[in-house]
Scaffold this motif. Structure first.
Motif, short mmCIF file in Angstrom:
data_model
loop_
_atom_site.label_atom_id
_atom_site.label_comp_id
_atom_site.label_asym_id
_atom_site.label_seq_id
_atom_site.Cartn_x
_atom_site.Cartn_y
_atom_site.Cartn_z
N ALA A 136 7.34 -26.23 26.97
CA ALA A 136 7.43 -26.44 28.41
C ALA A 136 6.27 -27.29 28.91
CB ALA A 136 7.46 -25.09 29.12
N ALA A 137 5.09 -27.11 28.34
CA ALA A 137 3.93 -27.90 28.75
C ALA A 137 4.16 -29.39 28.45
CB ALA A 137 2.68 -27.41 28.03
N PHE A 138 4.68 -29.69 27.28
CA PHE A 138 4.96 -31.09 26.95
C PHE A 138 6.09 -31.65 27.81
CE2 PHE A 138 2.91 -29.97 22.84
CZ PHE A 138 1.94 -30.95 22.86
N LEU A 139 7.08 -30.80 28.14
CA LEU A 139 8.18 -31.26 28.99
C LEU A 139 7.68 -31.58 30.39
CD1 LEU A 139 11.18 -31.77 29.45
CD2 LEU A 139 11.45 -29.34 29.99
N LEU A 140 6.84 -30.71 30.96
CA LEU A 140 6.28 -30.97 32.28
C LEU A 140 5.44 -32.24 32.29
CD1 LEU A 140 5.27 -27.33 33.33
CD2 LEU A 140 7.21 -28.67 34.17
N GLU A 141 4.69 -32.44 31.22
CA GLU A 141 3.87 -33.65 31.13
C GLU A 141 4.75 -34.89 31.04
OE1 GLU A 141 0.26 -35.70 31.10
OE2 GLU A 141 0.68 -33.56 31.45
N TYR A 142 5.87 -34.77 30.34
CA TYR A 142 6.77 -35.91 30.21
C TYR A 142 7.45 -36.24 31.54
CZ TYR A 142 10.91 -38.56 28.81
OH TYR A 142 11.89 -39.51 28.71
N LEU A 143 7.79 -35.20 32.32
CA LEU A 143 8.46 -35.41 33.60
C LEU A 143 7.50 -35.83 34.71
CD1 LEU A 143 10.92 -32.37 33.58
CD2 LEU A 143 11.42 -34.75 33.00
N ASP A 144 6.21 -35.62 34.52
CA ASP A 144 5.22 -35.97 35.54
C ASP A 144 4.90 -37.46 35.44
OD1 ASP A 144 3.28 -36.04 37.43
OD2 ASP A 144 1.82 -34.81 36.35
N ASP A 145 5.41 -38.25 36.42
CA ASP A 145 5.17 -39.69 36.41
C ASP A 145 4.17 -40.14 37.47
OD1 ASP A 145 6.69 -39.11 38.58
OD2 ASP A 145 8.26 -40.60 38.20
N THR A 146 3.38 -39.22 38.01
CA THR A 146 2.38 -39.57 39.01
C THR A 146 1.14 -40.15 38.34
OG1 THR A 146 1.49 -37.32 38.96
CG2 THR A 146 3.20 -37.80 40.59
N ILE A 147 0.39 -40.94 39.11
CA ILE A 147 -0.85 -41.56 38.63
C ILE A 147 -2.03 -40.76 39.16
CG2 ILE A 147 -2.26 -43.65 38.65
CD1 ILE A 147 0.29 -45.25 38.97
N LYS A 148 -2.84 -40.26 38.26
CA LYS A 148 -3.93 -39.38 38.68
C LYS A 148 -5.31 -39.91 38.30
CE LYS A 148 -1.22 -35.09 38.36
NZ LYS A 148 0.05 -35.71 37.94
N THR A 149 -5.43 -40.67 37.26
CA THR A 149 -6.75 -41.10 36.77
C THR A 149 -6.79 -42.62 36.62
OG1 THR A 149 -6.10 -40.89 34.45
CG2 THR A 149 -6.98 -38.92 35.52
N GLU A 150 -8.01 -43.13 36.42
CA GLU A 150 -8.17 -44.56 36.16
C GLU A 150 -7.47 -44.97 34.87
OE1 GLU A 150 -12.26 -45.56 36.19
OE2 GLU A 150 -12.68 -44.51 38.07
N GLU A 151 -7.46 -44.09 33.90
CA GLU A 151 -6.78 -44.40 32.65
C GLU A 151 -5.29 -44.58 32.86
OE1 GLU A 151 -8.92 -42.04 33.11
OE2 GLU A 151 -10.65 -42.58 31.83
N ASP A 152 -4.69 -43.79 33.79
CA ASP A 152 -3.27 -43.94 34.09
C ASP A 152 -2.98 -45.33 34.68
OD1 ASP A 152 -2.88 -41.39 33.19
OD2 ASP A 152 -2.92 -40.47 35.18
N VAL A 153 -3.87 -45.79 35.56
CA VAL A 153 -3.68 -47.10 36.17
C VAL A 153 -3.72 -48.21 35.12
CG1 VAL A 153 -4.64 -48.77 37.80
CG2 VAL A 153 -4.62 -46.33 38.37
N GLU A 154 -4.72 -48.14 34.26
CA GLU A 154 -4.84 -49.16 33.23
C GLU A 154 -3.69 -49.10 32.24
OE1 GLU A 154 -8.62 -48.80 31.43
OE2 GLU A 154 -9.77 -49.21 33.26
N ALA A 155 -3.21 -47.86 31.93
CA ALA A 155 -2.13 -47.72 30.94
C ALA A 155 -0.80 -48.22 31.50
CB ALA A 155 -2.01 -46.26 30.51
N ILE A 156 -0.55 -47.98 32.80
CA ILE A 156 0.75 -48.34 33.38
C ILE A 156 0.77 -49.78 33.90
CG2 ILE A 156 2.38 -47.78 35.23
CD1 ILE A 156 1.48 -44.88 34.99
N LEU A 157 -0.29 -50.18 34.64
CA LEU A 157 -0.32 -51.51 35.25
C LEU A 157 -1.00 -52.55 34.38
CD1 LEU A 157 -1.18 -50.51 38.94
CD2 LEU A 157 1.08 -50.87 37.92
N GLY A 158 -1.85 -52.11 33.48
CA GLY A 158 -2.59 -53.05 32.66
C GLY A 158 -3.67 -53.77 33.43
#
Length: 257
Positions: A194-216
């Motif tokens: 369930a933890a991995f499923l919730l992480e997979y369904l969570d598409d929000t941007i929370k950290t600087e690493e998320d910005v760089e990973a998604i937008l480049g």
């Protein structure tokens, strides 16, 4: 950029929801142990051993015959089914009304097993009372011994041992330690999944690493989220009071101009 997760990412996902996982596993494990210990009714088991052979006179006159022994071994499966038929159980219920069960109910309590390459059958009865289980298994064994010569042409039927009535064994079910272990393993698998499923369904941007990973793109600035009581202290740190003129000083500066 690859979206595949490495081992470190899996570890971070688990650590992120570790308290949720631990809480879920503890609740399910404790609930399973409590249900097995205090709610589920105990089940007791009593057993007898039966051997069916050809007539004893034939054995004594001809000696042991390997083919005859193999035939008797192959017949064990037939005897196992006969024990649970109405031909046997109806007579048990008729002769023992004190059991208070029907033939179908008695059939549900009976199981018959045998060790490979032997002529010995083990007849087992399970019930909520050990004494009742022992009386039932002894009665079924005795009726089987009486009736099987009429069904098959056999005379040498022996009950090797009967269930003892003067002992108080512990219940065979529920197995509390086994149920707790199963509940722990299953709940842990469900919680981690369930933890991995919730992480997979969570598409929000929370950290600087998320910005760089998604937008480049690199992060130019971040906006901190502050509580109400933290705003004055943050303002003092952002704008030093020594560099900000007071209201009276602003008046004097204007008048001098």
């Amino acid at each position: 950029m690859s979206n595949e997760l490495d081992l470190r990412d899996y570890f971070l996902i688990v650590r992120k929801r570790i308290w949720w996982i631990v809480s879920f596993v503890l609740i399910v494990t404790i609930a399973a142990g409590a249900y097995s210990k205090f709610v589920k009714s105990p089940v007791y088991e009593a057993s007898t051993k039966i051997i069916v052979n050809r007539s004893s006179s034939a054995v004594s006159s001809q000696g042991l015959d390997l083919n005859e022994v193999n035939t008797n071994i192959k017949m064990i499966d037939t005897y196992k089914e006969i024990i649970k038929t109405p031909a046997i159980l109806d007579k048990v219920v008729e002769q023992h009304p004190e059991f208070g069960v029907t033939a179908d109910q008695l059939k549900g309590k009976i199981s018959v097993s045998s060790v490979n390459n032997t002529q010995v059958m083990t007849l087992i009865v399970r019930d909520g009372s050990y004494e009742a289980a022992a009386r039932m298994v002894n009665a079924v064994s005795a009726i089987f011994k009486e009736e099987i010569p009429e069904i098959f042409n056999v005379e040498n039927v022996s009950i090797l041992n009967e269930a003892k009535l003067d002992i108080s064994p512990g219940p065979v079910a529920p197995n509390v330690p086994l149920n707790v272990i199963i509940a722990f393993v299953v709940s842990l698998m469900i919680a981690v999944g369930a933890a991995f499923l919730l992480e997979y369904l969570d598409d929000t941007i929370k950290t600087e690493e998320d910005v760089e990973a998604i937008l480049g793109l690199p992060t130019l600035a971040t906006i901190a989220k502050l509580q109400v009581d933290e705003i004055p202290a943050a303002a003092d740190k952002a704008v030093p009071s020594a560099n900000v003129p007071k209201v009276g000083e602003l008046s004097r500066v204007r008048s001098s101009k």
